[in-house]
Design a protein around this motif. Structure first.
Motif, PDB file in Angstrom:
ATOM      1  N   CYS A 142       0.742  -1.438   0.264  1.00  0.00           N
ATOM      2  CA  CYS A 142      -0.034  -0.159   0.104  1.00  0.00           C
ATOM      3  C   CYS A 142       1.046   1.619   0.226  1.00  0.00           C
ATOM      4  O   CYS A 142       1.981   1.140   0.376  1.00  0.00           O
ATOM      5  N   ARG A 143       0.505   2.276  -0.509  1.00  0.00           N
ATOM      6  CA  ARG A 143       0.874   3.159  -0.328  1.00  0.00           C
ATOM      7  C   ARG A 143       1.049   4.154   0.875  1.00  0.00           C
ATOM      8  O   ARG A 143      -0.267   4.365   1.593  1.00  0.00           O
ATOM      9  N   GLY A 144       1.678   5.363   1.269  1.00  0.00           N
ATOM     10  CA  GLY A 144       2.294   5.941   2.929  1.00  0.00           C
ATOM     11  C   GLY A 144       2.615   7.158   2.267  1.00  0.00           C
ATOM     12  O   GLY A 144       2.278   7.644   0.828  1.00  0.00           O
ATOM     13  N   ASN A 145       2.006   8.183   3.132  1.00  0.00           N
ATOM     14  CA  ASN A 145       1.939   9.495   2.770  1.00  0.00           C
ATOM     15  C   ASN A 145       3.684   9.862   2.080  1.00  0.00           C
ATOM     16  O   ASN A 145       3.774  10.521   1.422  1.00  0.00           O
ATOM     17  N   HIS A 146       4.129   8.839   2.585  1.00  0.00           N
ATOM     18  CA  HIS A 146       5.597   9.836   2.635  1.00  0.00           C
ATOM     19  C   HIS A 146       6.050   8.412   0.832  1.00  0.00           C
ATOM     20  O   HIS A 146       7.205   8.338   0.371  1.00  0.00           O
ATOM     21  N   ASP A 148       5.819   9.814  -2.113  1.00  0.00           N
ATOM     22  CA  ASP A 148       4.856  11.021  -2.232  1.00  0.00           C
ATOM     23  C   ASP A 148       6.210  11.715  -2.701  1.00  0.00           C
ATOM     24  O   ASP A 148       7.445  11.418  -2.584  1.00  0.00           O
ATOM     25  N   TYR A 149       5.863  12.322  -4.482  1.00  0.00           N
ATOM     26  CA  TYR A 149       7.236  13.772  -4.794  1.00  0.00           C
ATOM     27  C   TYR A 149       7.382  14.622  -3.807  1.00  0.00           C
ATOM     28  O   TYR A 149       8.715  15.168  -3.849  1.00  0.00           O
ATOM     29  N   ASN A 150       6.756  15.138  -2.910  1.00  0.00           N
ATOM     30  CA  ASN A 150       6.789  16.568  -2.442  1.00  0.00           C
ATOM     31  C   ASN A 150       6.752  15.862  -1.018  1.00  0.00           C
ATOM     32  O   ASN A 150       7.750  16.547  -0.721  1.00  0.00           O
ATOM     33  N   PHE A 180       6.039   4.633  -7.052  1.00  0.00           N
ATOM     34  CA  PHE A 180       4.925   5.600  -6.334  1.00  0.00           C
ATOM     35  C   PHE A 180       3.704   5.675  -6.423  1.00  0.00           C
ATOM     36  O   PHE A 180       2.628   5.490  -6.146  1.00  0.00           O
ATOM     37  N   ASN A 181       4.110   6.402  -7.744  1.00  0.00           N
ATOM     38  CA  ASN A 181       2.586   6.612  -7.544  1.00  0.00           C
ATOM     39  C   ASN A 181       1.474   5.690  -8.205  1.00  0.00           C
ATOM     40  O   ASN A 181       0.447   5.878  -8.987  1.00  0.00           O
ATOM     41  N   HIS A 182       2.266   4.151  -9.100  1.00  0.00           N
ATOM     42  CA  HIS A 182       1.361   3.868  -9.382  1.00  0.00           C
ATOM     43  C   HIS A 182       1.121   2.914  -8.135  1.00  0.00           C
ATOM     44  O   HIS A 182       0.273   1.978  -8.707  1.00  0.00           O
ATOM     45  N   LEU A 183       1.113   2.794  -6.974  1.00  0.00           N
ATOM     46  CA  LEU A 183       1.082   1.952  -5.915  1.00  0.00           C
ATOM     47  C   LEU A 183      -0.362   2.314  -5.415  1.00  0.00           C
ATOM     48  O   LEU A 183      -1.307   3.312  -5.927  1.00  0.00           O
ATOM     49  N   PRO A 184      -1.540   1.105  -4.970  1.00  0.00           N
ATOM     50  CA  PRO A 184      -2.565   1.222  -4.000  1.00  0.00           C
ATOM     51  C   PRO A 184      -2.421   1.958  -3.251  1.00  0.00           C
ATOM     52  O   PRO A 184      -1.739   1.965  -2.359  1.00  0.00           O
ATOM     53  N   LEU A 185      -3.780   1.559  -2.852  1.00  0.00           N
ATOM     54  CA  LEU A 185      -3.563   2.748  -1.444  1.00  0.00           C
ATOM     55  C   LEU A 185      -3.969   1.807  -0.264  1.00  0.00           C
ATOM     56  O   LEU A 185      -4.069   2.621   0.793  1.00  0.00           O
ATOM     57  N   ALA A 186      -4.740   0.605  -0.172  1.00  0.00           N
ATOM     58  CA  ALA A 186      -5.400   0.322   0.545  1.00  0.00           C
ATOM     59  C   ALA A 186      -5.290  -1.277   0.238  1.00  0.00           C
ATOM     60  O   ALA A 186      -5.646  -1.905  -0.781  1.00  0.00           O
ATOM     61  N   PHE A 218       0.047  11.497  -8.193  1.00  0.00           N
ATOM     62  CA  PHE A 218       0.422  12.094  -6.784  1.00  0.00           C
ATOM     63  C   PHE A 218      -0.026  12.054  -6.271  1.00  0.00           C
ATOM     64  O   PHE A 218      -1.396  11.900  -6.171  1.00  0.00           O
ATOM     65  N   ILE A 219      -0.274  12.551  -5.051  1.00  0.00           N
ATOM     66  CA  ILE A 219      -1.290  11.939  -3.744  1.00  0.00           C
ATOM     67  C   ILE A 219      -1.471  14.125  -3.715  1.00  0.00           C
ATOM     68  O   ILE A 219      -1.206  14.311  -3.357  1.00  0.00           O
ATOM     69  N   PRO A 220      -2.745  14.005  -3.348  1.00  0.00           N
ATOM     70  CA  PRO A 220      -3.277  15.135  -3.645  1.00  0.00           C
ATOM     71  C   PRO A 220      -3.495  16.107  -2.270  1.00  0.00           C
ATOM     72  O   PRO A 220      -2.954  15.043  -1.278  1.00  0.00           O
ATOM     73  N   SER A 221      -3.634  16.976  -2.628  1.00  0.00           N
ATOM     74  CA  SER A 221      -4.312  17.852  -1.128  1.00  0.00           C
ATOM     75  C   SER A 221      -4.938  17.883  -0.380  1.00  0.00           C
ATOM     76  O   SER A 221      -5.159  18.080   0.825  1.00  0.00           O
ATOM     77  N   TYR A 222      -5.940  16.878  -1.199  1.00  0.00           N
ATOM     78  CA  TYR A 222      -7.513  17.358  -0.856  1.00  0.00           C
ATOM     79  C   TYR A 222      -7.972  16.117  -1.193  1.00  0.00           C
ATOM     80  O   TYR A 222      -7.914  15.609  -2.609  1.00  0.00           O
TER      81      TYR A 222
END
Length: 333
Positions: A142-146, A148-150, A180-186, A218-222
């Motif tokens: 799964c993808r974490g908040n880290h 991510d590019y930013n 990372f940008n292709h990772l599943p989220l859950a 990418f991970i959006p801000s909202y």
């Protein structure tokens, strides 16, 4: 009748697949058998080349893209081990595989935050990607908040790539960011245990909404993708959803957790993303009368002396907390 050109294409695909498997096995073997550093017993003495990063990141991006954003983990995968934040603790990752079995033998769901803050983020994420590419039905990432590019620009992973590869470290970092940008989220285990890095979201009406998140991204801000990697449970006087103290996403109370589980037919939510003083001994924390649990799997994170925790769900569908103590430095002679 199969035409000769089709038969040649099939032979080439088979040969390419065999070469790919051999390449991944050799890479994994080298990383898993490398010795620990004498002067730093928590670190492994091994180097990953820029070319290995390019090849394995491309393999991983293609494999991640073949999975749904909400991965389904069924009964055939039991026992399954759920692993929280690693943050470049490559030695801890190898210890986990050594205790619970390597992928291909054992099954795993990892909850993200493979890089940043630790010294061996590259080695950690590349071993995980290689194992996933070799055994995609045994190791779910799964993808974490880290991831991510930013975030990696701020918290150390970009700097790690530049330190280890010089100016060409930027390209190595970009190859990994693409994966990372292709990772599943859950991940959803047995339709009853929901796993993600951060937490739940006010943007989820039903679990299938997670599958509607388009990747690569990418991970959006909202929004939903943001909340799955950033939100947190918090005990506050506010009922329901509150703006997070992190400055991004939301926090939510116990009542919201219990209602979410009831509405979606869940027994438990397993997430990572946080470590508190209550988690130093044991590496985990319960919320909402046992409906949610936070785990952390990097031992001695930022020299806190904390335990590493991995959850094991066995064939009888019972849950165990498996702990690793921090590695102690050898006494000086």
């Amino acid at each position: 009748m199969i035409q000769e050109s089709e038969r040649v294409d099939q032979d080439e695909d088979s040969e390419n697949d065999q070469e790919r498997v051999a390449y991944l096995k050799a890479f994994i073997s080298r990383l898993m058998t490398a010795p620990m550093k004498e002067k730093s017993p928590a670190e492994v003495d091994v180097t990953v080349s820029k070319e290995e990063i390019r090849i394995i990141s491309n393999y991983a991006a293609a494999s991640f893209g073949s999975f749904s954003t909400l991965m389904r983990v069924d009964e055939d995968c039991l026992p399954v081990h759920i692993v929280g934040d690693l943050h470049g603790h490559f030695g801890d990752l190898r210890r986990i595989f050594g205790i619970h079995g390597a992928p291909g033998i054992s099954h795993y769901v990892f909850l993200g935050d493979y890089v940043d803050r630790g010294r061996q983020g590259i080695e950690t994420v590349m071993l995980l990607m290689a194992y996933h590419c070799l055994y995609p039905d045994h190791l779910f990432l799964c993808r974490g908040n880290h991831e991510d590019y930013n975030t990696t620009m701020t918290y150390g992973f970009f700097d790690e790539c530049r330190m280890k590869y010089g100016k060409k470290g930027t390209l190595a970092w970009l190859h990994i960011i693409n994966a990372f940008n292709h990772l599943p989220l859950a991940a959803l285990i047995l339709d009853k245990v929901l796993c993600m890095h951060g937490g739940i979201s006010p943007h989820i009406q039903k679990l299938e909404d997670i599958d509607k998140i388009q990747r690569p991204t990418f991970i959006p801000s909202y929004g939903l993708a943001c909340d799955l990697v950033w939100s947190d449970p918090e005990k506050t006087s506010n009922v329901g959803w509150s703006l997070s103290a992190r400055g991004i996403s939301f926090s939510f109370d116990d009542i919201t957790i219990e209602k979410f589980c009831q509405d979606n037919g869940l027994d438990l939510i397993v997430r990572a993303h946080q470590i508190s003083s209550e988690m130093i001994r044991g590496g985990h924390k319960w919320h909402a009368n046992g409906r949610m649990v936070t785990i952390f799997s990097a031992a001695n994170y930022l020299s806190m002396g904390n335990d590493s925790c991995v959850i094991r769900i066995d064939e009888q569908k019972t849950m165990q907390f498996c702990l690793l103590r921090p590695v102690k430095k050898s006494p000086k002679h």
